[in-house]
Design an enzyme around this catalytic site. Sequence first.
Site, PDB file in Angstrom:
ATOM      1  N   SER A   1       0.811  -1.212   0.000  1.00 34.88           N
ATOM      2  CA  SER A   1       0.000   0.000   0.000  1.00 34.88           C
ATOM      3  C   SER A   1       0.847   1.267   0.000  1.00 34.88           C
ATOM      4  CB  SER A   1      -0.955  -0.042   1.195  1.00 34.88           C
ATOM      5  OG  SER A   1      -1.929   0.976   1.109  1.00 34.88           O
TER       6      SER A   1
ATOM      7  N   ASP B   1      10.639   4.911  -9.889  1.00 33.48           N
ATOM      8  CA  ASP B   1      10.246   5.487 -11.172  1.00 33.48           C
ATOM      9  C   ASP B   1      10.988   6.780 -11.487  1.00 33.48           C
ATOM     10  OD1 ASP B   1       8.550   3.412 -11.608  1.00 33.48           O
ATOM     11  OD2 ASP B   1       6.686   4.564 -11.510  1.00 33.48           O
TER      12      ASP B   1
ATOM     13  N   LYS C   1      -0.689  -4.296  -3.068  1.00 36.43           N
ATOM     14  CA  LYS C   1      -1.963  -3.811  -2.539  1.00 36.43           C
ATOM     15  C   LYS C   1      -2.154  -2.371  -3.016  1.00 36.43           C
ATOM     16  CE  LYS C   1      -5.020  -2.168   0.592  1.00 36.43           C
ATOM     17  NZ  LYS C   1      -5.499  -0.758   0.626  1.00 36.43           N
TER      18      LYS C   1
END
Length: 541
Positions: free
Chosen positions: A294, A305, A319
């Site tokens: 999460s 990224d 999740k």
Amino acid sequence: MRKPWRLAAATLFVLAIGFGMLAGDGLLALSDQARDNLRLYTEVIETSRAVYGAEVSYKDLVYSSVRGMLRGLDPHTNFLTPQSYTSMRDRQQGSFYGLGILVGVRGGKLTVITPITGSPAYRLGMQAGDVIGLIEGDATETMSLDEAVSRLKGPKGSEVTITIFRRGLDDPLDLTIARAEVTQDTVQHEYMLTEDTGYVQIRDFSRSTGREVAVALANLKAAGMKRLLLDLRGNGGGLLDQAIEVADQFVPGESKIVETRGRIRSSHSQYFSSGKYEELGLPVVVLVNGGTASAAEILSGAIQDHDVGLVLGDPTWGKGLVQTVYTLPYGAAVALTTAKYYTPSGRLIQRDYSSYWNYYTDYGDDEDGENGEGRPVDELEVYFTDLGRKVYGGGGITPDVRLSPEAPPVFLQFLRSRAAFLNFAVDYTSRHTVTDTSWQPGDAELDDLVEWLKSEKLGKPEEIDEAFAEEAAREQALVQIRSEVFNSVFGVTEGHRVLANADKQIQKAIELFPQALELLETREALRSRPVERANQVARVR
């Protein structure tokens, strides 16, 4: 109509209206079809309550049926009873009123891991290894950890009486302790791992996490930190705004941190870094595993990224469903999935949950179930970072370098489950004085442990001798002894530092810092000119 049934009917009515509004129809009253189905449902409840072969309450029937209804939606939409809702809110707060002890279940017993310095429990002399047998006269053996912790909490200044059992004392001790404010830190550990390597471990994301991380980074910089190891292993997530607040301290200003997409317009959002924090400007390695989920996946995904750090470990949980909590009457609530999380490169964090069994049990093991390297990379979904490095979709965050921890010998796992090393450390420090962190256990302490295990009947003598005949078991046992002694004498941070120095993943992370530095320098070199982003998914069929 009996009062409990009125409670059940009201709860169902509010749930039905709430779901209708969330579905986008904006109705303030139920449709005819919904009303007919609700009438059928209430008749089933009433019949079950009247003629079922055992005593059952309306509350139990309603709560169970609501859970069953929500289970058909996804794994994370969840009905919260008043008790579980209160517990969730307590975990998200930065502080609470309690005794000031870290507790856990060791060997099936509620055990003090360490008292927090300056807390009420610390001032009354509670010690690591104390077993809390009773809370207000009720045995803790029948309580879950969450239930026991909730019993220890209470209003500021209120008192709670506990009964503790301490090794070396024949009789239990009754202590009446006044509750006081206790800080609930989510930065579990913060220290210099090497002369120039800072280490920060975030347990979860509560209301104070962003501030805690900012303070930790400032402290470590002042201590000479030139590179950072960020440990998110076992971090199950928490508050979205705090994950964004922490990511803001790592990624460049005005960079996308996460995006949410859902079925209705209000669920579509993009979150960007504010630029209010000075750029860290240091090489970063992030540790993750199958328990990273999460909000922790949002943070690790943003770092990966935007190429401000490397990720090492096992693939994360996956999740990526956004839960919005809606309060209901009588203290209950529903955490309803309203959107999905996507990383800056466009990767969906949520993995497939069409099979709940696979969702909760499938970690990509081989046929013998011994691979231990997590789920395989989905080569069909390729995305690209700011610098054009390949990252993979399919759910969760796939590390740049995959490395699983080594499982300890089976007998040592058994000893840890029985709190053997903790109890031995308590016994050892009652007989020996350890004055500084240069102390190292050796063969004498290991022989002492073996004899202690036999006296405690934690295995047959020949079984214990056979287990410690293996060099790997002896080496790992020495690490556990030193860690638990340090937990007891110097505090949990020093105990954790001992484990870190023997941690295979942490040692590998240290080796990766030159690569992380190269990544950082490449970003700096390209900062003055635009970087082509290739965030389109390449699907190979």
